[in-house]
Design a protein around this motif. Structure first.
Motif, PDB file in Angstrom:
ATOM      1  N   ASP A 731      40.724  47.189  40.384  1.00  0.00           N
ATOM      2  CA  ASP A 731      41.249  45.867  40.047  1.00  0.00           C
ATOM      3  C   ASP A 731      42.502  45.605  40.862  1.00  0.00           C
ATOM      4  OD1 ASP A 731      39.492  45.219  37.619  1.00  0.00           O
ATOM      5  OD2 ASP A 731      40.348  47.163  37.059  1.00  0.00           O
ATOM      6  N   ALA A 732      42.832  44.338  41.009  1.00  0.00           N
ATOM      7  CA  ALA A 732      44.095  43.993  41.659  1.00  0.00           C
ATOM      8  C   ALA A 732      45.243  44.538  40.819  1.00  0.00           C
ATOM      9  CB  ALA A 732      44.215  42.482  41.823  1.00  0.00           C
ATOM     10  N   GLU A 736      48.477  42.271  46.540  1.00  0.00           N
ATOM     11  CA  GLU A 736      47.331  42.080  47.428  1.00  0.00           C
ATOM     12  C   GLU A 736      47.344  40.686  48.038  1.00  0.00           C
ATOM     13  OE1 GLU A 736      45.994  44.996  44.204  1.00  0.00           O
ATOM     14  OE2 GLU A 736      47.106  43.100  44.281  1.00  0.00           O
ATOM     15  N   SER A 761      37.386  41.103  35.674  1.00  0.00           N
ATOM     16  CA  SER A 761      38.550  41.487  36.455  1.00  0.00           C
ATOM     17  C   SER A 761      39.325  40.225  36.809  1.00  0.00           C
ATOM     18  CB  SER A 761      38.119  42.227  37.727  1.00  0.00           C
ATOM     19  OG  SER A 761      39.248  42.736  38.413  1.00  0.00           O
ATOM     20  N   ALA A 763      43.221  38.249  38.054  1.00  0.00           N
ATOM     21  CA  ALA A 763      44.469  38.347  38.803  1.00  0.00           C
ATOM     22  C   ALA A 763      45.293  37.095  38.575  1.00  0.00           C
ATOM     23  CB  ALA A 763      44.199  38.530  40.296  1.00  0.00           C
ATOM     24  N   ILE A 782      41.293  43.771  47.848  1.00  0.00           N
ATOM     25  CA  ILE A 782      41.459  44.893  46.932  1.00  0.00           C
ATOM     26  C   ILE A 782      40.977  46.152  47.637  1.00  0.00           C
ATOM     27  CG2 ILE A 782      40.763  45.881  44.710  1.00  0.00           C
ATOM     28  CD1 ILE A 782      40.508  43.010  43.672  1.00  0.00           C
TER      29      ILE A 782
END
Length: 806
Positions: A731-732, A736, A761, A763, A782
Motif C-alpha cells: 500500500d502507499a 509516492e 487500498s 491514499a 508504489i
C-alpha cells in the motif's frame, strides 16, 4: 571587532559558513561568525564529502539538489574552487527490499525531473570496469553523484559571505552567551563582546558545549569514523577518466575514486564513542588512532566487489570524530525555551545538505519561517526525555546501521523504553507491540491471544497486516479502546484565557461551557502550522488537544503571544492519560460506567463535559479520530490503569478490543481525515486542505492572519484528495509520486493505508488543482511501479458523517 550584529554564528565549519552566507544573501549583511580555531576545524576538514540528491524524504531531496547546484554557483560567484567531481554514482541492490528502495527512488526522480535511472550490468560495466557485479539484482545510476573538496566548499561559503558584507573572526572562541531581557544576546569572546539580535549555534563537534553556555542540553553524541585512501591503482591510472562512486549499501561500505586510488569507508557494527562527556576545547585538526581491524568485515566485502582493491596499498587512514543526533538527522531551528537562539547541529551527510540547511536557517531567522516543512529535522522533535543514555544508545544504533534500509513504520528498539504509562504492562499482556511517540511507549498493534508478537519490516505488507485488520473490523462493528495518551494536552486558565487563545488560533474559541471546536494554527506564511481541538470546560478554563510529537513545536506559537495578566498556560501531557472509546457500541459501553446521560440529545457531537467513569473523574469529548461514534476520555495518569481495566471488564460481552495506532491510521484514512505533519503543514494553504472554513477573519488578530489575508483569494495550487488504488501486496505509505496517465507528475501521496472496513487500498494526497477531478484516473508509483488510482468524490466510509453523529 564590531559591538553589535544582527546575527552571530558560532562555528566556522561547513554548516556555520553556509548559514552566514545565506543570512547575508537574504540581506542580513551585518552578521558575524566566530570560529575558535581555523575554518573547517573539527569534523569538516576530514570528511569524505560525498554528494547525492535523492532522499527518502521529498523535502530533503529538494534541499540536496539545491545544495549540489549551489556549489557550481558559488564557484562562479566567488572564484573559490569547490573541487567538484561528478562522475556519477552507481547504486547496487543485492536484495529484494533494496531493489524496491532503488525503484522507489527512480520513481521519485521522475517526479523531481532529475536523472536517476536503471542500467544493465553491461552498461554499468562500461562505466566502472573494475566492479564485479555478481549477485547484484538491480543497478541505478545517478549522473550528478560525486564528491567535493571540504576545504574548498567551506571557504567558498566564507568568501561569498564576506563579499556580501558579513564578517568572519577566526581564532576567536566564544566563552559566554548571555541573554538580555529584550530577547537579544551578549556574545562574549576572548577578544570582546558583541551584542547580537540572534545567536546561531553551528558549532559542530562543540555543539553541546556551546548549547550549555545558553543553559540547554542537546541530544548529541560523538563517535569515531574511519575511511582509508589507497595508493595509486594502475587500472585507475590507465582508465583516463574519473570512475563513478559505488553505493553498495547491502555491503555496508562506501567507495569512490580519490586521486588515482580509491577511498573506502565503513560504518562498522562495533562502533566507538569518543569524548562522551564533551569535546576537548583544544581539539582541532587532529585525527584519532586508526583501527582498521574494526572495519575489516566491511572492507572484505568491498574487496569482493572491486577485486583490484585487495591488491592496493594503503596511503593514509582517516579516523575522525563525527557528532550524531539520536536519529542521525539534523537538530535545527529556534530553541522553544529561548528567544532568538537557533541551532543547526548533528549533520552527518553535510556536503549533500549544507546549502539547504543554511538556506532554511537563514529563512527562519529573516522571514520567520522556512519555505519547506522539515519537522523531521526540527530540534523540537526531542524533549528533555531524550537523555544521555537514550542518545548514546540511539547514536550507536544509527551508526552501526547507517546503510540499513529505513522501512515504512519501522520502530527501532535502541534506548527504549524511555517513558511508560501505568497501563503499559497491562497492554503488553494483551499482546501490544509498542512504538516510540515523543518518548512514550505507545501501542501500535496487538498480536493474537497466546502469542508473543513481534513485527517484521519491509516495503510490502507485513505480519501485522491481518491483526490490524481484525482491530479495525472489531471497532467498526462493535467497540474498540485506543490509547491516546500520546496526544498533546494543554490547559489555559484565567478570566482572559479565551481572549488570549483567540489571538493564537484561527477559529473562534468556544464561548459556551461544554462546546468544542476544531481550529487550525497558522504559520508566518499563512499555511497550516498545527491543528487543535479546543474545548471550554469552565468560564475561565480551556483545554487544547493536538499532535503529541509537536508539543515542543507548539510552544513556539504559544510563546509568540504575550499572556494577559492572570492567564496561565501549562502542558498536561505527562500528568494526564487518555483513551478513545469508539465504534457503534461505544455508547453502550460507556453508559454502563457512568450515570451521565450519553444520548445524542444530551451529549451531542463536539461537546465536552466532566464525567465520573467507573469511579474515575474524567474529561470527556464527543469526538473520535476514527470517524466513528466515540468519546475521548482524559484522566489523571494515576487513574489510567483503573479506567483501562474497567472499560474492558464492562465491555467483555460487547467484544471490546484494544486497538493500536496502526489501525487508527487505517480508520482515519478510510474516513478521509488528515493528520498533522502529513496532510497539515505550514507549506499547505488552508483552502488546499479544506481548513479555510475554520478561519474567522472577523477576529481582528491571530497568528498568521495577515499572511492568510494575502493568499485567501488565490486559487488552490493543489487539492487534498482521496484515491482508491488498484494494488495487491503493498500500500502507499506517503511520499509516492502521482502521475497523470501520460506520465506527467501531478502530485504526491501524503498518507496511505489499506482500508480494512471498506476493503480497499487508499491514499490521501495532493494533486494539482486542474487535475483534481472526481473520477479521474492516475498512476501512483508504489514500490516504484505504476498502479492505477481513481480520485474519489469523498471518503468511502460514512461520507455523510451519520455514524460520527449518531
Amino acid at each position: 571587532m564590531k559591538s553589535h550584529a544582527q546575527a552571530v554564528v558560532i562555528g566556522g565549519g561547513l554548516i556555520g559558513c553556509s548559514i552566514l552566507y545565506h543570512l547575508a544573501k537574504l540581506g542580513w549583511k551585518d552578521s558575524v561568525l566566530f570560529e575558535r580555531s581555523e575554518l573547517t576545524s573539527g569534523s569538516t576538514w576530514h570528511a569524505a564529502a560525498g554528494i547525492h540528491g535523492l532522499h527518502d524524504n521529498n523535502n530533503v531531496s529538494k534541499l540536496q539538489y539545491y545544495t549540489m547546484r549551489l556549489y557550481k554557483e558559488l564557484e562562479s560567484e566567488t572564484g573559490q574552487g569547490c573541487g567538484i567531481f561528478q562522475p556519477g554514482s552507481l547504486y547496487l541492490a543485492q536484495t529484494k527490499d533494496r531493489e524496491h528502495q532503488l525503484r522507489i527512488q527512480a520513481a521519485k526522480a521522475r517526479y523531481f525531473k532529475v536523472d536517476f535511472h536503471e542500467l544493465s550490468v553491461g552498461e554499468a560495466q562500461k562505466l566502472h570496469p573494475l566492479v564485479d557485479f555478481a549477485g547484484v539484482r538491480c543497478i541505478m545510476f545517478e549522473p550528478d553523484g560525486g564528491n567535493v573538496d571540504p576545504s574548498g566548499v567551506t571557504h567558498a561559503y566564507a568568501q561569498g559571505a564576506r563579499q556580501r558584507g558579513a564578517e568572519i573572526h577566526r581564532f576567536t572562541p566564544v566563552i559566554e552567551t548571555n541573554p538580555r531581557p529584550d530577547g537579544t544576546w551578549d556574545v562574549v569572546t576572548t577578544k570582546g563582546t558583541v551584542h547580537a539580535d540572534v545567536v546561531v549555534n553551528a558549532a559542530g563537534l562543540w555543539g553541546r558545549e556551546v548549547a550549555r553556555l545558553a543553559g540547554i542540553e542537546l541530544p548529541l553524541m560523538t563517535m569515531e569514523h574511519q575511511y582509508f585512501v589507497t595508493e595509486t591503482i594502475p587500472e585507475i591510472a590507465a582508465a583516463g577518466r574519473r570512475l563513478p562512486s559505488v553505493a553498495d549499501r547491502d555491503g555496508e561500505y562506501y567507495l569512490r575514486q580519490e586521486g588515482l586510488g580509491l577511498l573506502v569507508g565503513a560504518y562498522e557494527r562495533d562502533g566507538r564513542f569518543w569524548a562522551e562527556e564533551g569535546t576537548p576545547l583544544d581539539f582541532g585538526q587532529e585525527l584519532l588512532p586508526d583501527d582498521l581491524e574494526r572495519i575489516s568485515e566491511n572492507v572484505e566485502r568491498a574487496f569482493k566487489r572491486i577485486p583490484v582493491l585487495a591488491k592496493a596499498g594503503i596511503k593514509r587512514v582517516i579516523n575522525g570524530p563525527m557528532i550524531w543526533s539520536p536519529d542521525s538527522a539534523a537538530l535545527f531551528g529556534p530553541v522553544p525555551e529561548l528567544r532568538n537562539y537557533f541551532c543547526c547541529n548533528g549533520i552527518i551527510p553535510g556536503f549533500s545538505q549544507s546549502g539547504g540547511l543554511g538556506m532554511l536557517v537563514a529563512q527562519w531567522i529573516v522571514e520567520g519561517e522556512p519555505e519547506f516543512d522539515l519537522f523531521p529535522w526540527d530540534l523540537a522533535r526531542y524533549g528533555s526525555w531524550a537523555t544521555k543514555p537514550f542518545t548514546k544508545a540511539r547514536a550507536l544504533d544509527c551508526y552501526a546501521h547507517r546503510f540499513k534500509i529505513h522501512f515504512p513504520y519501522e520502530e527501532r528498539e535502541a534506548g527504549r523504553p524511555v517513558r511508560t504509562r501505568p497501563a503499559y504492562e497491562r497492554q503488553k499482556a494483551k499482546g501490544a507491540v509498542f512504538g516510540l511517540s515523543y518518548g512514550w511507549e505507545h501501542p501500535l498493534w496487538y498480536g493474537p491471544a497466546g502469542t508473543e508478537p513481534s513485527e517484521t519490516y519491509g516495503f510490502e505488507r507485513q505480519n501485522w497486516f491481518a491483526p490490524v485488520g481484525a482491530e479495525c473490523k472489531a471497532l467498526r462493528s462493535g467497540v474498540g479502546i485506543i490509547d491516546i495518551s500520546n496526544f498533546a494536552k494543554y490547559e489555559a486558565r484565567g478570566a482572559r484565557a479565551g481572549e488570549w487563545l483567540d489571538r493564537i488560533v484561527a477559529n473562534r474559541v468556544p464561548t459556551k461551557v461544554g462546546r468544542s471546536c476544531l481550529t487550525p494554527l497558522l504559520g508566518k506564511r499563512g499555511g497550516i502550522a498545527g491543528d487543535f481541538t479546543v474545548t471550554k470546560v469552565a468560564d475561565d478554563h480551556y483545554l487544547l488537544f493536538g499532535s503529541g510529537m509537536a508539543e515542543r513545536y507548539h510552544a513556539r506559537y504559544f510563546n509568540a503571544v504575550p499572556k494577559p495578566a492572570g492567564v496561565t498556560m501549562r502542558s498536561l501531557s505527562e500528568a494526564w492519560a487518555g483513551f478513545n472509546v469508539a465504534g457503534p457500541r461505544a455508547r453502550d459501553l460507556l453508559q454502563r460506567l457512568t450515570n451521565e446521560d450519553l444520548s445524542n440529545e444530551a451529549f451531542p457531537f463536539m461537546q465536552s463535559r466532566r464525567l465520573t467513569v467507573a469511579g474515575v473523574e474524567a474529561v470527556a469529548l464527543r469526538v473520535s479520530f476514527t470517524g466513528d461514534l466515540g468519546w475521548e476520555l482524559y484522566v489523571e495518569e494515576k487513574n489510567q490503569l483503573a479506567l483501562y481495566d474497567a472499560l474492558f471488564a464492562a465491555g467483555a460481552d460487547l467484544g471490546v478490543r484494544p486497538v493500536g495506532s496502526r489501525a487508527l491510521l487505517s480508520l482515519r484514512v478510510e474516513k478521509g481525515y488528515g493528520s498533522w505533519g502529513r496532510e497539515y503543514s505550514p507549506e499547505y494553504w488552508p483552502q488546499e486542505v479544506g481548513f479555510d472554513r475554520l478561519i474567522k477573519l472577523d477576529k481582528p488578530e491571530f497568528l498568521g492572519r495577515d499572511a492568510y489575508v494575502t493568499l485567501k483569494d488565490r486559487p488552490p495550487r493543489e487539492k487534498l484528495v482521496m484515491l482508491q488504488v488498484a494494488v495487491n501486496g503493498a500500500d502507499a505509505v506517503g511520499g509516492e509520486p502521482i502521475f497523470a496517465l501520460d506520465g506527467t507528475p501531478v502530485g504526491r501521496v501524503s498518507s496511505g493505508a489499506y482500508g480494512h472496513f471498506v476493503q480497499s487500498s487508499l491514499a490521501l494526497g495532493f494533486i494539482k488543482t486542474q487535475h483534481a477531478v472526481p473520477g479521474a484516473t492516475f498512476e501512483i508509483a508504489i514500490l516504484g511501479r505504476p498502479h492505477r488510482a481513481t480520485l474519489l468524490p469523498g471518503p468511502l466510509f460514512d461520507p455523510e458523517g451519520q455514524r460520527l453523529r449518531a
